[in-house]
Design a protein around this motif. Structure first.
Motif, mmCIF file in Angstrom:
data_model
loop_
_atom_site.group_PDB
_atom_site.id
_atom_site.type_symbol
_atom_site.label_atom_id
_atom_site.label_comp_id
_atom_site.label_asym_id
_atom_site.label_seq_id
_atom_site.Cartn_x
_atom_site.Cartn_y
_atom_site.Cartn_z
ATOM 1 N N ALA A 103 -60.083 -39.031 80.666
ATOM 2 C CA ALA A 103 -58.789 -38.350 80.626
ATOM 3 C C ALA A 103 -58.041 -38.498 81.945
ATOM 4 N N PHE A 104 -58.789 -38.698 83.031
ATOM 5 C CA PHE A 104 -58.174 -38.871 84.349
ATOM 6 C C PHE A 104 -58.041 -40.361 84.669
ATOM 7 N N ARG A 105 -57.051 -40.677 85.483
ATOM 8 C CA ARG A 105 -56.741 -42.066 85.817
ATOM 9 C C ARG A 105 -57.703 -42.597 86.886
ATOM 10 N N GLN A 106 -57.968 -43.897 86.820
ATOM 11 C CA GLN A 106 -58.824 -44.547 87.807
ATOM 12 C C GLN A 106 -58.168 -45.839 88.281
ATOM 13 N N VAL A 107 -58.426 -46.172 89.534
ATOM 14 C CA VAL A 107 -57.836 -47.377 90.119
ATOM 15 C C VAL A 107 -58.896 -48.171 90.878
ATOM 16 N N GLU A 108 -58.579 -49.418 91.079
ATOM 17 C CA GLU A 108 -59.301 -50.248 92.049
ATOM 18 C C GLU A 108 -58.465 -50.233 93.324
ATOM 19 N N ALA A 109 -59.090 -49.933 94.445
ATOM 20 C CA ALA A 109 -58.337 -49.750 95.683
ATOM 21 C C ALA A 109 -59.076 -50.355 96.872
ATOM 22 N N ASP A 110 -58.299 -50.782 97.848
ATOM 23 C CA ASP A 110 -58.852 -51.246 99.121
ATOM 24 C C ASP A 110 -58.893 -50.077 100.091
ATOM 25 N N LEU A 111 -60.072 -49.781 100.640
ATOM 26 C CA LEU A 111 -60.179 -48.762 101.675
ATOM 27 C C LEU A 111 -59.719 -49.351 102.997
ATOM 28 N N LEU A 112 -58.872 -48.632 103.711
ATOM 29 C CA LEU A 112 -58.351 -49.111 104.987
ATOM 30 C C LEU A 112 -59.232 -48.597 106.119
ATOM 31 N N PRO A 113 -59.446 -49.399 107.159
ATOM 32 C CA PRO A 113 -60.293 -48.947 108.266
ATOM 33 C C PRO A 113 -59.696 -47.741 108.971
ATOM 34 N N VAL A 114 -60.567 -46.826 109.379
ATOM 35 C CA VAL A 114 -60.129 -45.640 110.129
ATOM 36 C C VAL A 114 -59.998 -46.036 111.592
ATOM 37 N N GLY A 115 -58.813 -45.820 112.162
ATOM 38 C CA GLY A 115 -58.560 -46.228 113.543
ATOM 39 C C GLY A 115 -59.229 -45.303 114.543
ATOM 40 N N ALA A 116 -59.196 -45.717 115.784
ATOM 41 C CA ALA A 116 -59.733 -44.891 116.868
ATOM 42 C C ALA A 116 -58.845 -43.675 117.074
ATOM 43 N N ASP A 117 -59.396 -42.652 117.736
ATOM 44 C CA ASP A 117 -58.614 -41.454 118.028
ATOM 45 C C ASP A 117 -57.355 -41.823 118.801
ATOM 46 N N GLU A 118 -56.247 -41.210 118.432
ATOM 47 C CA GLU A 118 -54.966 -41.498 119.071
ATOM 48 C C GLU A 118 -54.449 -40.270 119.803
#
Length: 206
Positions: A103-118
């Motif tokens: 009933a809920f939607r699903q996707v294929e997705a690219d995970l983006l890298p988490v950057g260093a603390d800013e």
């Protein structure tokens, strides 16, 4: 890294890596989504639907960029509803929506890298705090400014972006801003813009 995500499309709701988002889940399809996530990896994808007119019964298109949330806390109620707290893990970009029987939607997705603390420049931090005080006062919000002053730059910027009462398009622009300096600058601009509106043009959280 590409992954499969169950999607919770919610206008006006942003999540950033490292931040927390409380949700009350009551619709049957999203109760099923939470149950499914708890049985697997405790992850769901928060993403906004695009604010476009759609035919009744059809699914609204989604923005491309969202944030994976891990269910950090969950309270299951007797009637099947849930209170959950999501912890932001990583931003993702949708590759395609999947044809599913859930009933809920699903996707294929690219995970983006988490950057260093800013960190923010001192001038931008001061400008953001000043504009936030002005905006909160104009909106009638009660804020613990001593606690705000103790937040690190990322928590301050992303926290404001999550809770600020801007429309969906503005919220999405904040999510897609490249880095916290650019996000802070956009927050200041949005507060100045929305803060000038009142009466029938008053902007609230969509």
């Amino acid at each position: 890294m590409t992954t499969r995500l169950s999607i919770f499309p919610l206008p006006g709701a942003l999540l950033f890596p490292g931040m927390h988002l409380p949700l009350h889940i009551f619709e049957p399809r999203y109760r099923a989504m939470i149950s499914d996530a708890m049985a697997r990896d405790r992850r769901i994808g928060m993403v906004q639907p695009r604010p476009t007119a759609v035919a009744k019964g059809s699914v609204p298109p989604l923005f491309d960029l969202g944030c994976v949330g891990r269910i950090a806390e969950v309270e299951a109620m007797d009637d099947g509803r849930y209170n959950v707290i999501l912890e932001g893990v990583a931003l993702f970009r949708i590759v395609r929506e999947l044809d599913v029987t859930t009933a809920f939607r699903q996707v294929e997705a690219d995970l983006l890298p988490v950057g260093a603390d800013e960190t923010l420049s001192l001038g931008m931090r001061a400008s953001l705090e000043m504009e936030s005080r002005r905006f909160a006062e104009a909106q009638g919000y009660a804020v613990d400014w001593d606690s705000v002053a103790r937040l690190d730059d990322e928590a301050l910027v992303n926290g404001i972006a999550q809770i600020a009462p801007f429309d969906s398009a503005a919220k999405q622009a904040l999510l897609e801003a490249e880095g916290i300096e650019a996000r802070a600058e956009l927050i200041v601009q949005l507060m100045q813009f929305f803060g000038r509106h009142d009466g029938e043009d008053r902007v609230t959280l969509q």
